[in-house]
Design a protein around this motif. Structure first.
Motif, mmCIF file in Angstrom:
data_model
loop_
_atom_site.group_PDB
_atom_site.id
_atom_site.type_symbol
_atom_site.label_atom_id
_atom_site.label_comp_id
_atom_site.label_asym_id
_atom_site.label_seq_id
_atom_site.Cartn_x
_atom_site.Cartn_y
_atom_site.Cartn_z
ATOM 1 N N PHE A 57 0.836 -1.206 0.000
ATOM 2 C CA PHE A 57 0.000 0.000 0.000
ATOM 3 C C PHE A 57 0.870 1.256 0.000
ATOM 4 O O PHE A 57 0.594 2.222 -0.727
ATOM 5 N N ILE A 58 1.923 1.251 0.808
ATOM 6 C CA ILE A 58 2.828 2.401 0.859
ATOM 7 C C ILE A 58 3.533 2.574 -0.478
ATOM 8 O O ILE A 58 3.685 3.698 -0.983
ATOM 9 N N TRP A 59 3.985 1.479 -1.085
ATOM 10 C CA TRP A 59 4.629 1.565 -2.396
ATOM 11 C C TRP A 59 3.680 2.142 -3.439
ATOM 12 O O TRP A 59 4.079 2.961 -4.268
ATOM 13 N N ALA A 60 2.416 1.700 -3.413
ATOM 14 C CA ALA A 60 1.435 2.201 -4.374
ATOM 15 C C ALA A 60 1.214 3.699 -4.188
ATOM 16 O O ALA A 60 1.165 4.466 -5.157
ATOM 17 N N ALA A 61 1.091 4.125 -2.929
ATOM 18 C CA ALA A 61 0.906 5.551 -2.650
ATOM 19 C C ALA A 61 2.120 6.345 -3.110
ATOM 20 O O ALA A 61 1.988 7.475 -3.610
ATOM 21 N N ASN A 62 3.304 5.770 -2.972
ATOM 22 C CA ASN A 62 4.518 6.459 -3.395
ATOM 23 C C ASN A 62 4.527 6.692 -4.906
ATOM 24 O O ASN A 62 4.988 7.739 -5.378
ATOM 25 N N LEU A 63 4.038 5.725 -5.676
ATOM 26 C CA LEU A 63 3.963 5.908 -7.130
ATOM 27 C C LEU A 63 3.068 7.087 -7.481
ATOM 28 O O LEU A 63 3.398 7.913 -8.338
ATOM 29 N N VAL A 64 1.928 7.169 -6.819
ATOM 30 C CA VAL A 64 0.972 8.237 -7.102
ATOM 31 C C VAL A 64 1.541 9.592 -6.687
ATOM 32 O O VAL A 64 1.456 10.582 -7.430
ATOM 33 N N VAL A 65 2.131 9.658 -5.491
ATOM 34 C CA VAL A 65 2.722 10.917 -5.009
ATOM 35 C C VAL A 65 3.848 11.361 -5.935
ATOM 36 O O VAL A 65 3.940 12.544 -6.313
ATOM 37 N N SER A 66 4.699 10.436 -6.330
ATOM 38 C CA SER A 66 5.837 10.771 -7.198
ATOM 39 C C SER A 66 5.358 11.247 -8.562
ATOM 40 O O SER A 66 5.857 12.245 -9.095
ATOM 41 N N ARG A 67 4.400 10.539 -9.129
ATOM 42 C CA ARG A 67 3.852 10.926 -10.433
ATOM 43 C C ARG A 67 3.276 12.340 -10.378
ATOM 44 O O ARG A 67 3.481 13.153 -11.296
ATOM 45 N N ALA A 68 2.567 12.666 -9.291
ATOM 46 C CA ALA A 68 1.994 14.003 -9.146
ATOM 47 C C ALA A 68 3.088 15.061 -9.046
ATOM 48 O O ALA A 68 2.991 16.134 -9.661
ATOM 49 N N LEU A 69 4.141 14.779 -8.290
ATOM 50 C CA LEU A 69 5.229 15.747 -8.143
ATOM 51 C C LEU A 69 5.924 16.015 -9.476
ATOM 52 O O LEU A 69 6.260 17.157 -9.791
ATOM 53 N N PHE A 70 6.117 14.973 -10.274
ATOM 54 C CA PHE A 70 6.841 15.129 -11.536
ATOM 55 C C PHE A 70 6.005 15.816 -12.604
ATOM 56 O O PHE A 70 6.504 16.670 -13.339
ATOM 57 N N THR A 71 4.733 15.455 -12.702
ATOM 58 C CA THR A 71 3.904 15.941 -13.804
ATOM 59 C C THR A 71 3.122 17.207 -13.459
ATOM 60 O O THR A 71 2.849 18.025 -14.341
ATOM 61 N N MET A 72 2.768 17.383 -12.200
ATOM 62 C CA MET A 72 1.956 18.534 -11.813
ATOM 63 C C MET A 72 2.791 19.689 -11.263
ATOM 64 O O MET A 72 2.398 20.853 -11.374
ATOM 65 N N PHE A 73 3.940 19.351 -10.655
ATOM 66 C CA PHE A 73 4.754 20.389 -10.022
ATOM 67 C C PHE A 73 6.123 20.546 -10.672
ATOM 68 O O PHE A 73 6.916 21.389 -10.240
ATOM 69 N N GLY A 74 6.427 19.753 -11.674
ATOM 70 C CA GLY A 74 7.663 19.916 -12.425
ATOM 71 C C GLY A 74 8.930 19.558 -11.689
ATOM 72 O O GLY A 74 10.013 20.087 -12.003
ATOM 73 N N ILE A 75 8.859 18.658 -10.713
ATOM 74 C CA ILE A 75 10.053 18.239 -9.976
ATOM 75 C C ILE A 75 10.903 17.327 -10.866
ATOM 76 O O ILE A 75 10.388 16.409 -11.504
#
Length: 292
Positions: A14-32
């Motif tokens: 569950f933590i790994w799955a949440a990490n994928l979603v959080v990371s994807r949001a940071l890269f695509t929505m916030f330009g990290i």
């Protein structure tokens, strides 16, 4: 597997799955910058766990190699993949580490798979190909190629870790971080631009995501994963990761509004069917080990 260990591993997924979603949001929505994010993550982990680096493990070089596979290569490639492909597709392709781990466990660990698990591996591989393939362009997207390479790094690193012998999971995390942040930082400086400014501009989401990645994902979840991996055969532990893509797909669609097409659905179902066969194809007696 004991129920307690199974529930711990379910929490890890569950933590790994949440990490994928959080990371994807940071890269695509916030330009990290993804590689910079991975470097910052491991630099902080290395700083926090620095006292556990002493005394030096003997031999030391295998630990550094394992650390680079499980850290720099696995996470660096995974984050680059998430920057280029959807959470759902990346999470499914990452499950290729399961059959790869089972395959590598035979020559490197002497584990036996049997024909049922072998059939499950073949089915899982076919499903992964369906997910990765783009019929319109007759090609495999570069993002999912990175996800494939990330899965291969995780599989090889996990097998080498188990072959190395017992080592305290949190101590191993310290060495993973130490082996990972220098090459990631160098690569980021050479290939990415305005990394630090991107984090500053993103504000609190960057810092919150980094804190989640460092404390919850790396120190908590991966330490728990190492502990379970040391207690049971790799060919038994790895297939339990099939819980992660189901969780990440649901989060990606529900939280990020990602599309989920027919080829991903069919390929995902085929791959998960193969993974179920791998998991239940033949009983494997657990081999508990205690970390030192």
């Amino acid at each position: 597997m004991r129920l307690r260990d199974f529930l711990i591993f379910a929490g890890v997924c569950f933590i790994w799955a949440a990490n994928l979603v959080v990371s994807r949001a940071l890269f695509t929505m916030f330009g990290i910058a993804p590689v910079f994010y991975a470097a910052a993550r491991f630099a902080l982990v290395a700083l926090i766990l620095a006292p556990l680096l002493r005394p030096l493990p003997r031999p030391t070089m295998p630990v550094l190699i394992i650390g680079a596979l499980l850290g720099a290569l696995h996470f660096g490639l995974m984050f680059v993949a998430l920057n280029a492909a959807s959470t759902a597709s990346v999470s499914i392709v990452l499950q290729l580490s399961i059959p790869l781990t089972a395959i590598l466990s035979m020559p490197l660990l002497g584990e036996k798979i049997g024909w049922r698990r072998a059939a499950g591996i073949a089915l899982a591989l076919f499903g992964i190909i369906l997910v990765m393939w783009e019929p319109e362009g007759q090609s495999i997207t570069i993002g999912l190629f990175y996800a494939f390479a990330s899965a291969a790094s995780l599989a090889l690193g996990s097998i080498l870790l188990k072959r190395y012998g017992p080592i305290r999971p949190l101590r191993m995390q310290a060495w993973v971080a130490l082996a990972s942040f220098p090459p990631l930082l160098v690569f980021s400086l050479l290939a990415e631009h305005a990394q630090w400014q991107g984090g500053v501009d993103a504000g609190w989401p960057f810092w919150a995501g980094l804190a989640f990645s460092v404390v919850i994902v790396t120190i908590v979840a991966h330490t728990a994963y190492f502990r379970v991996l040391q207690r049971y055969p790799a060919s038994l532990v790895a297939p339990l990761g099939l819980m992660m893509p189901l969780m990440s797909i649901a989060m990606g669609v529900g939280l990020l509004g990602e599309a989920f097409n027919v080829s991903m659905l069919v390929g995902g179902l085929v791959a998960l069917t193969g993974l179920f066969i791998i998991l239940f194809g033949q009983p494997t007696a657990p081999q508990p080990q205690e970390a030192t």
